[in-house]
Structures are given as structure tokens and as C-alpha cells.
Write a protein that holds these residues in place. Structure first.
Motif, PDB file in Angstrom:
ATOM      1  N   PRO A 180       0.729  -1.143   0.126  1.00  0.00           N
ATOM      2  CA  PRO A 180       0.036   0.068  -0.010  1.00  0.00           C
ATOM      3  C   PRO A 180       0.695   1.322   0.016  1.00  0.00           C
ATOM      4  O   PRO A 180       0.589   2.266  -0.587  1.00  0.00           O
ATOM      5  CB  PRO A 180      -0.900  -0.130   1.360  1.00  0.00           C
ATOM      6  N   GLU A 181       1.941   1.305   0.425  1.00  0.00           N
ATOM      7  CA  GLU A 181       2.801   2.280   0.550  1.00  0.00           C
ATOM      8  C   GLU A 181       3.593   2.833  -0.659  1.00  0.00           C
ATOM      9  O   GLU A 181       4.325   3.786  -0.831  1.00  0.00           O
ATOM     10  CB  GLU A 181       3.771   2.421   1.796  1.00  0.00           C
ATOM     11  N   ILE A 182       3.613   1.784  -1.578  1.00  0.00           N
ATOM     12  CA  ILE A 182       4.558   1.877  -2.852  1.00  0.00           C
ATOM     13  C   ILE A 182       3.754   2.776  -3.673  1.00  0.00           C
ATOM     14  O   ILE A 182       2.579   2.373  -4.144  1.00  0.00           O
ATOM     15  CB  ILE A 182       4.978   0.639  -3.261  1.00  0.00           C
ATOM     16  N   PRO A 183       4.427   3.941  -4.344  1.00  0.00           N
ATOM     17  CA  PRO A 183       3.594   4.604  -5.330  1.00  0.00           C
ATOM     18  C   PRO A 183       3.018   3.879  -6.489  1.00  0.00           C
ATOM     19  O   PRO A 183       3.750   2.771  -6.831  1.00  0.00           O
ATOM     20  CB  PRO A 183       4.612   5.665  -5.764  1.00  0.00           C
ATOM     21  N   ASN A 184       1.930   4.255  -7.094  1.00  0.00           N
ATOM     22  CA  ASN A 184       1.221   3.528  -8.009  1.00  0.00           C
ATOM     23  C   ASN A 184       1.621   4.151  -9.420  1.00  0.00           C
ATOM     24  O   ASN A 184       1.541   4.962  -9.821  1.00  0.00           O
ATOM     25  CB  ASN A 184      -0.342   3.838  -7.910  1.00  0.00           C
ATOM     26  N   ASN A 185       2.275   3.136 -10.313  1.00  0.00           N
ATOM     27  CA  ASN A 185       2.735   3.526 -11.661  1.00  0.00           C
ATOM     28  C   ASN A 185       3.105   2.146 -12.360  1.00  0.00           C
ATOM     29  O   ASN A 185       2.844   1.199 -11.954  1.00  0.00           O
ATOM     30  CB  ASN A 185       4.333   4.417 -11.492  1.00  0.00           C
ATOM     31  N   TRP A 186       3.564   2.439 -13.454  1.00  0.00           N
ATOM     32  CA  TRP A 186       3.855   1.160 -14.397  1.00  0.00           C
ATOM     33  C   TRP A 186       4.507  -0.046 -13.885  1.00  0.00           C
ATOM     34  O   TRP A 186       4.396  -1.062 -13.834  1.00  0.00           O
ATOM     35  CB  TRP A 186       4.605   1.785 -15.623  1.00  0.00           C
ATOM     36  N   ALA A 187       5.613   0.371 -13.394  1.00  0.00           N
ATOM     37  CA  ALA A 187       6.561  -0.748 -12.865  1.00  0.00           C
ATOM     38  C   ALA A 187       5.868  -1.333 -11.511  1.00  0.00           C
ATOM     39  O   ALA A 187       6.043  -2.349 -11.146  1.00  0.00           O
ATOM     40  CB  ALA A 187       8.014  -0.126 -12.194  1.00  0.00           C
ATOM     41  N   SER A 188       5.257  -0.478 -10.539  1.00  0.00           N
ATOM     42  CA  SER A 188       4.636  -1.407  -9.402  1.00  0.00           C
ATOM     43  C   SER A 188       3.487  -2.155  -9.648  1.00  0.00           C
ATOM     44  O   SER A 188       3.257  -2.872  -9.089  1.00  0.00           O
ATOM     45  CB  SER A 188       4.297  -0.235  -8.313  1.00  0.00           C
ATOM     46  N   LEU A 189       2.914  -1.718 -11.079  1.00  0.00           N
ATOM     47  CA  LEU A 189       1.761  -2.606 -11.149  1.00  0.00           C
ATOM     48  C   LEU A 189       2.353  -3.897 -12.046  1.00  0.00           C
ATOM     49  O   LEU A 189       1.525  -4.815 -12.369  1.00  0.00           O
ATOM     50  CB  LEU A 189       0.830  -1.917 -12.027  1.00  0.00           C
ATOM     51  N   LEU A 190       3.365  -4.007 -12.412  1.00  0.00           N
ATOM     52  CA  LEU A 190       4.081  -5.042 -13.451  1.00  0.00           C
ATOM     53  C   LEU A 190       4.141  -6.367 -12.876  1.00  0.00           C
ATOM     54  O   LEU A 190       3.704  -7.434 -13.596  1.00  0.00           O
ATOM     55  CB  LEU A 190       5.451  -4.770 -13.840  1.00  0.00           C
ATOM     56  N   PRO A 191       4.479  -6.673 -11.515  1.00  0.00           N
ATOM     57  CA  PRO A 191       4.253  -7.899 -10.922  1.00  0.00           C
ATOM     58  C   PRO A 191       3.123  -8.582 -10.919  1.00  0.00           C
ATOM     59  O   PRO A 191       3.040  -9.524 -10.505  1.00  0.00           O
ATOM     60  CB  PRO A 191       4.989  -7.714  -9.475  1.00  0.00           C
ATOM     61  N   PHE A 192       2.025  -7.753 -10.919  1.00  0.00           N
ATOM     62  CA  PHE A 192       0.534  -8.325 -10.984  1.00  0.00           C
ATOM     63  C   PHE A 192       0.090  -8.763 -12.176  1.00  0.00           C
ATOM     64  O   PHE A 192      -0.114  -8.034 -13.196  1.00  0.00           O
ATOM     65  CB  PHE A 192      -0.224  -7.302 -10.341  1.00  0.00           C
ATOM     66  N   ARG A 193      -0.084  -9.999 -12.371  1.00  0.00           N
ATOM     67  CA  ARG A 193      -0.541 -10.732 -13.621  1.00  0.00           C
ATOM     68  C   ARG A 193      -1.748 -11.310 -13.748  1.00  0.00           C
ATOM     69  O   ARG A 193      -1.934 -12.355 -12.586  1.00  0.00           O
ATOM     70  CB  ARG A 193       0.646 -11.604 -14.281  1.00  0.00           C
ATOM     71  N   MET A 194      -2.521 -11.109 -14.750  1.00  0.00           N
ATOM     72  CA  MET A 194      -3.888 -11.721 -14.623  1.00  0.00           C
ATOM     73  C   MET A 194      -4.234 -12.586 -15.877  1.00  0.00           C
ATOM     74  O   MET A 194      -3.971 -12.297 -16.918  1.00  0.00           O
ATOM     75  CB  MET A 194      -5.119 -10.430 -14.655  1.00  0.00           C
ATOM     76  N   THR A 195      -4.863 -13.708 -15.590  1.00  0.00           N
ATOM     77  CA  THR A 195      -5.456 -14.678 -16.700  1.00  0.00           C
ATOM     78  C   THR A 195      -6.772 -14.563 -16.651  1.00  0.00           C
ATOM     79  O   THR A 195      -7.468 -15.028 -15.564  1.00  0.00           O
ATOM     80  CB  THR A 195      -4.779 -16.239 -16.399  1.00  0.00           C
ATOM     81  N   ILE A 196      -7.518 -13.934 -17.591  1.00  0.00           N
ATOM     82  CA  ILE A 196      -8.962 -13.744 -17.732  1.00  0.00           C
ATOM     83  C   ILE A 196      -9.599 -14.527 -18.966  1.00  0.00           C
ATOM     84  O   ILE A 196      -9.205 -14.213 -19.972  1.00  0.00           O
ATOM     85  CB  ILE A 196      -9.364 -12.199 -17.824  1.00  0.00           C
ATOM     86  N   PRO A 197     -10.130 -15.695 -18.696  1.00  0.00           N
ATOM     87  CA  PRO A 197     -10.589 -16.239 -19.605  1.00  0.00           C
ATOM     88  C   PRO A 197     -11.549 -15.748 -20.836  1.00  0.00           C
ATOM     89  O   PRO A 197     -12.434 -14.996 -20.227  1.00  0.00           O
ATOM     90  CB  PRO A 197     -11.369 -17.611 -18.800  1.00  0.00           C
ATOM     91  N   GLU A 198     -11.329 -16.051 -21.788  1.00  0.00           N
ATOM     92  CA  GLU A 198     -12.358 -15.544 -22.964  1.00  0.00           C
ATOM     93  C   GLU A 198     -13.592 -16.129 -22.495  1.00  0.00           C
ATOM     94  O   GLU A 198     -13.755 -17.371 -21.973  1.00  0.00           O
ATOM     95  CB  GLU A 198     -11.830 -15.917 -24.445  1.00  0.00           C
ATOM     96  N   GLY A 199     -14.844 -15.480 -22.812  1.00  0.00           N
ATOM     97  CA  GLY A 199     -16.186 -15.831 -22.731  1.00  0.00           C
ATOM     98  C   GLY A 199     -16.686 -15.406 -21.134  1.00  0.00           C
ATOM     99  O   GLY A 199     -17.709 -15.649 -20.932  1.00  0.00           O
ATOM    100  N   CYS A 200     -15.683 -14.956 -20.393  1.00  0.00           N
ATOM    101  CA  CYS A 200     -16.348 -14.787 -18.965  1.00  0.00           C
ATOM    102  C   CYS A 200     -16.718 -13.351 -18.748  1.00  0.00           C
ATOM    103  O   CYS A 200     -16.278 -12.261 -19.848  1.00  0.00           O
ATOM    104  CB  CYS A 200     -15.170 -15.081 -17.988  1.00  0.00           C
ATOM    105  N   ILE A 201     -17.325 -12.848 -17.771  1.00  0.00           N
ATOM    106  CA  ILE A 201     -17.830 -11.545 -17.844  1.00  0.00           C
ATOM    107  C   ILE A 201     -16.734 -10.520 -17.408  1.00  0.00           C
ATOM    108  O   ILE A 201     -17.128  -9.294 -17.479  1.00  0.00           O
ATOM    109  CB  ILE A 201     -19.102 -11.463 -16.614  1.00  0.00           C
ATOM    110  N   LEU A 202     -15.829 -10.964 -17.078  1.00  0.00           N
ATOM    111  CA  LEU A 202     -14.625 -10.014 -16.900  1.00  0.00           C
ATOM    112  C   LEU A 202     -13.859  -9.602 -18.137  1.00  0.00           C
ATOM    113  O   LEU A 202     -12.826  -9.135 -17.852  1.00  0.00           O
ATOM    114  CB  LEU A 202     -13.585 -10.783 -15.651  1.00  0.00           C
ATOM    115  N   ASN A 203     -14.036 -10.328 -19.090  1.00  0.00           N
ATOM    116  CA  ASN A 203     -13.335 -10.189 -20.373  1.00  0.00           C
ATOM    117  C   ASN A 203     -14.179 -10.049 -21.514  1.00  0.00           C
ATOM    118  O   ASN A 203     -14.369 -10.679 -22.628  1.00  0.00           O
ATOM    119  CB  ASN A 203     -12.324 -11.247 -20.777  1.00  0.00           C
TER     120      ASN A 203
END
Length: 551
Positions: free
Chosen positions: A297-320
Motif C-alpha cells: 500500500p505504501e509503494i507509489p502506483n505506476n507502470w513498474a509497481s503494477l508490473l508484478p501483478f499478472r491476470m489470466t482472464i478467460p475468454e467468454g467470462c464476464i470479466l473479459n
């Protein structure tokens, strides 16, 4: 880098934060839409010439900020940086290239120093009306939901694109506000560009590259260090949403690895025929936010701080949701994602996550006049939206917050501001007794609202509410928060649908009972003085105190 260079970089970083915050505040001061100037439903930030977000304003929402972080790259793909000139402004509301639905405008502007392009400023704002069916779930494709703006140039070297603005005004029920907001977005980017040029001159900087490298390297290393403190493994969670045609199940499996955190949404419900679908960028935006709230929570939000979080969102689901699925109220499902992430993280760090909260905003779009009642209309035409929230989930060491927007972070709009711009009356707006989920620390309380048009004339609500049939869950033995309720103030207590366009008849008022947050821990272990305080404040009835707390 020696110590003095590191100190200078830190000073420059702090100055950069001031620049983007002034960018955001300029938008708030000049915006026409109440959603921006009163609620702060916006984002602002600075990007390098590769489209990587260096810094964001403190003011803003995660859904806007983290989606906008992806959008600048799409602008550069169409308009490369070397083709941009001073005074150019580019705009889109493409849900798949911007922040998830047509009601958000994203503007990108080049910043110059000593005649050379050095960076890009971007912002996003939620506007009142973009035409179509209005902000609601009823559309069956994005083409029904409003005016679709591809990435285009709205100002060319400081000159307004008259054709663009003619089309824009013609496509909205609130043309003056919409045009004014575009000018506001461009003005706020200009303010950021001016301040950046001053900063670079003061520190004798030719480019932003070295500062960007410092920001990205520091943020990535710090984020990975926080992830390294988590136990390795895999944990799952799920949440039920009220949905539209049928309930929606959101599922996630989270795995902590040495180089990041991976989330797989396999098992999540399929696409809806209505506008509750979520474009993938919006899914990533709120998922990353939910993880960062707990892990870093204390680390600034930017391109690099978001980089380690990776999402797999299946095709056909409501989140994609693919084009051209309807996505107008993607927040109704998307804002549940931080609670889903915390459900996974509870398996890793159970003492650091909150109970579930009301999550999705309760922001009723209201409409009246001839467009609802025809020639029998008793009020002038109006289109307005007001932002409100239920209670947040209990925290491990503190109660949840009452009527606070988490995860969106927008401010509750003062009723006076809404009544000043539309012929509506808020007869009641107060905390909802017994709505907080009981626990050692209880959830936050929801609200009760009662709304009518002036003189109690007929008007309509485009309902976009959730957490009614599926209230927020407690954690670690805490109780659930109260579910929401939508209806009329008639003697029978007529219940309205939680989603969709509905007319409130003449002489009646719309009644909203917003959900409360879930509780945390055994309610019987709650501090007695805190139970007594809630009783004295009228937030807890004696019956609930006996039932839930044994008081």
C-alpha cells in the motif's frame, strides 16, 4: 548513483507528484459535470514517451487510474509521439482502449520543453451524459449505450476541431456540460505541461528518461520486496453478485511467486446480454488495486509497481467482455474485485485483509421531463447522477467506515449540489440502523435515501445497484452486512428491480437502502463500550444488540 543524485531524484519525484496533483485539481475547479467537481470521479497522470505511467495524482479512482495506465499506449499506436505538436490534444471514450465504458472521456496531451516533446499527460473523467440509452444496463451492445468516440484529435496545435465538437454536442442530452468538460480535460493537461516545463528548467533537465528509470527501478524493487514477504502458495475465493438476468459468480485463484502474483479467473460466470460486462483493462485495474491495498500500500502506483501483478482472464467470462458487448455499468461487477482479491489474500495474510463491503457504488442515474412523461411533464428535462456508498467491510483492528466509497474512492456528492443543477429533492439521507455486519470489529453502516422530482412529479431511475440478494460477507466469524433494498415510499413498500430503467410515478419517492459492510471476528468479543456507543447513536437497536452481541 551516488547519495546526492539519489536525493535530487527524490526531490524531483516529490515535485512530479505536485505537478500531477495540480493537474487533477485544475480539472476539478474547471469541470462542468458534478461527477467530477463534486465527486472527484477522475484520474490524472504523467507518462513517458513509451506510454508508461510515471506518476498519478492522489485525487482519482483506481478504476480510472489503472485503466488509464494502459490507455496511453493505444494513443501512441495511432499518433506516434514524434508526430505530436504543442497544443495538440487527443481524446477517446472507447471502452476497450480507455477506462471501460462510454461515460469516461480520456484525453492525452504532449508536453514539451525547449521545443522537444518530453512526456505525455493523460486524464480521465466521468461525464453526465453521452447519449444513447443513458448510463444503465439496458443496452444489448455498446452501440446502444451512447456516442462512441475513437481516438481522434480534438485540438490541433491549439485550434478546436469544430467538426468533432459539432458531433459531440449533437449526441448528448447535456451538450453544454459535455463540451465544457472536454475543455476542462484539455486545460488540466495544459496546466500539468506548464508546471513540468518549469520543473525541468529549474533542475536543468533535458529529458525525463533518467527520472523515469529511477521511479520505475525503485518501485519495482520495492514491490518485489513486499511480495517476497508473503508465503508461497495458492489460494482461491469467490463472490456472488446479483447480476442482471441471473446471479453472477466471480472466482479467482491467486498464486504468489518469486517474481510476482498471478491471478486466474477461471470458473467465473459467462458474459451477460446486458451492460454489466467488464472490459479486461477494468478487471485488471481493480484487481491490481485490491492486491496493492494489502501487499504494497505504501509503494507509489505506476507502470513498474503494477508490473508484478499478472491476470489470466478467460475468454467468454464476464470479466473479459469483447467488442461490441454492452459495458455501460461495468463498475457494478468490477468494483467487487478488490473484495475477491482480499478473499484470496486472506489465505496468505489473514490479519491484513478487510471483510467484504458494499463495494459497488450506489449512483442512481435520474431522468425526468418530457423524455420520461411526454407532454404531461411537470418538470424541465433533466439528466443527473449522484454518487453514494454503503458501508465498507470491518478491518482487523478497526470498524468499517460508514457510507464511504471503497474501492472507487469517489466522494459522496452533497445533496445540495445535485438539487442545484436538477429539479430533484432529497427528502432523506441518513445512516441505516442495524445495517453493519456484527463482529469484534463491525462493518460500516449503509445509508437510507429518499428522492423525488420537484413537486413529486413523475421521473425515472436507471437502476444500477448490487449487493441486494448477495450482501457483503463477514470474515473470521463476523456477520454479514445488510443487503440493499430498492423501492417506493407507498404504503405497500413496492419493490423495484435492482437494475434497469423504471418510472417512479407522480406522488411517489424513490427509496434506497444501501448495504452495510461485513463484520470481522466473533461479535460476542466486541468491546461493550462500543456497543453502547452505537446504541446511544441510534445506529444499533436494542433487539440487534441482544441478538448479535448478547448485550
Amino acid at each position: 548513483m551516488d547519495a546526492m543524485q539519489a536525493i535530487n531524484r527524490q526531490i524531483q519525484w516529490n515535485r512530479l507528484i505536485a505537478v500531477v496533483e495540480e493537474q487533477a485539481q485544475t480539472m476539478i475547479r474547471t469541470a462542468f459535470s458534478t461527477t467530477v467537481r463534486e465527486a472527484g470521479d477522475l484520474s490524472a497522470g504523467i507518462f513517458d514517451l513509451q506510454g508508461r505511467m510515471m506518476a498519478q495524482a492522489v485525487t482519482g479512482t483506481p478504476g480510472h487510474v489503472n485503466s488509464m495506465a494502459e490507455s496511453v499506449g493505444h494513443f501512441l499506436a495511432k499518433f506516434p509521439a514524434h508526430t505530436m505538436k504543442p497544443g495538440d490534444h487527443y481524446i477517446t471514450n472507447d471502452p476497450w482502449l480507455g477506462t471501460g465504458h462510454l461515460h469516461d472521456l480520456t484525453v492525452v496531451t504532449p508536453a514539451f520543453h525547449d521545443g522537444r516533446i518530453v512526456g505525455l499527460f493523460a486524464n480521465t473523467a466521468h461525464i453526465i451524459d453521452i447519449g444513447g440509452l443513458g448510463m444503465g444496463p439496458e443496452g444489448r451492445s455498446v452501440f446502444e449505450e451512447g456516442l462512441y468516440i475513437p481516438i481522434v484529435k480534438c485540438f490541433d496545435e491549439g485550434r478546436a476541431n469544430d467538426t468533432f465538437f459539432d458531433i459531440l454536442r449533437a449526441g448528448s442530452r447535456t451538450p453544454v456540460e459535455l463540451e465544457g468538460d472536454v475543455y476542462s480535460l484539455c486545460a488540466c493537461n495544459d496546466a500539468g505541461a506548464r508546471r513540468l516545463a518549469e520543473m525541468m528548467a529549474e533542475y536543468r533537465m533535458d529529458l525525463l528518461d533518467d527520472l523515469a528509470d529511477f521511479i520505475f527501478d525503485s518501485s519495482l524493487r520495492a514491490t518485489l520486496a513486499e511480495i517476497a514477504k508473503l508465503p508461497r502458495g495458492r489460494h482461491s475465493a469467490e463472490i456472488r453478485s446479483d447480476g442482471y438476468e441471473a446471479p453472477v459468480t466471480l472466482k479467482a485463484a491467486m498464486e504468489v511467486k518469486e517474481d510476482g502474483i498471478e491471478v486466474d479467473f477461471a470458473g467465473t460466470s459467462g458474459l451477460s446480454t446486458r451492460g454489466i460486462n467488464v472490459p479486461p483493462a477494468y478487471c485488471r485495474a481493480y484487481s491490481c488495486f485490491g492486491i496493492k491495498c494489502v501487499v504494497a500500500p505504501e509503494i507509489p502506483n505506476n507502470w513498474a509497481s503494477l508490473l508484478p501483478f499478472r491476470m489470466t482472464i478467460p475468454e467468454g467470462c464476464i470479466l473479459n467482455a469483447p467488442r461490441p458487448y454492452p459495458v455501460s455499468v461495468r463498475h457494478v461487477v468490477g468494483q467487487l474485485l478488490p473484495d475477491l482479491m482480499m478473499g484470496c489474500l486472506e489465505g496468505f495474510v489473514p490479519g491484513r485483509v478487510n471483510a467484504e463491503g458494499s463495494s459497488a457504488l450506489w449512483n442512481p442515474p435520474l431522468r425526468g421531463g418530457a423524455q420520461v412523461s411526454g407532454q404531461a411533464a411537470e418538470v424541465d428535462d433533466f439528466e443527473i447522477i449522484t454518487f453514494n456508498s454503503g458501508g465498507t467491510g470491518a478491518r482487523p483492528g478497526k470498524d468499517g467506515l460508514d457510507g464511504i466509497a471503497f474501492p472507487s474512492g469517489v466522494r459522496t456528492m452533497p445533496v445540495e449540489a445535485t438539487e442545484n443543477v436538477a429539479p430533484v429533492v432529497f427528502w432523506r439521507k441518513e445512516l441505516r440502523p442495524d445495517s453493519a455486519g456484527p463482529g469484534r470489529t463491525r462493518g460500516g453502516f449503509g445509508q437510507i435515501m429518499e428522492i423525488s422530482a420537484k413537486n413529486e412529479a413523475e421521473f425515472a431511475v436507471n437502476a444500477i445497484f448490487d449487493r441486494v440478494a448477495n450482501p457483503p460477507k463477514g470474515r473470521q466469524g463476523g456477520g454479514d452486512g445488510a443487503g440493499g433494498w430498492v423501492g417506493l415510499n407507498d404504503p405497500n413498500g413496492t419493490v423495484l428491480r435492482t437494475k434497469g430503467f423504471q418510472v417512479v410515478p407522480k406522488g411517489r419517492r424513490l427509496v434506497l437502502k444501501l448495504p452495510g459492510g461485513g463484520g470481522m471476528g466473533d461479535p460476542r468479543k466486541r468491546d461493550r463500550s462500543m456497543v453502547e456507543r452505537d446504541l446511544a447513536d441510534g445506529l444499533l437497536t436494542p433487539e440487534a444488540a441482544r441478538r448479535d452481541y448478547g448485550y
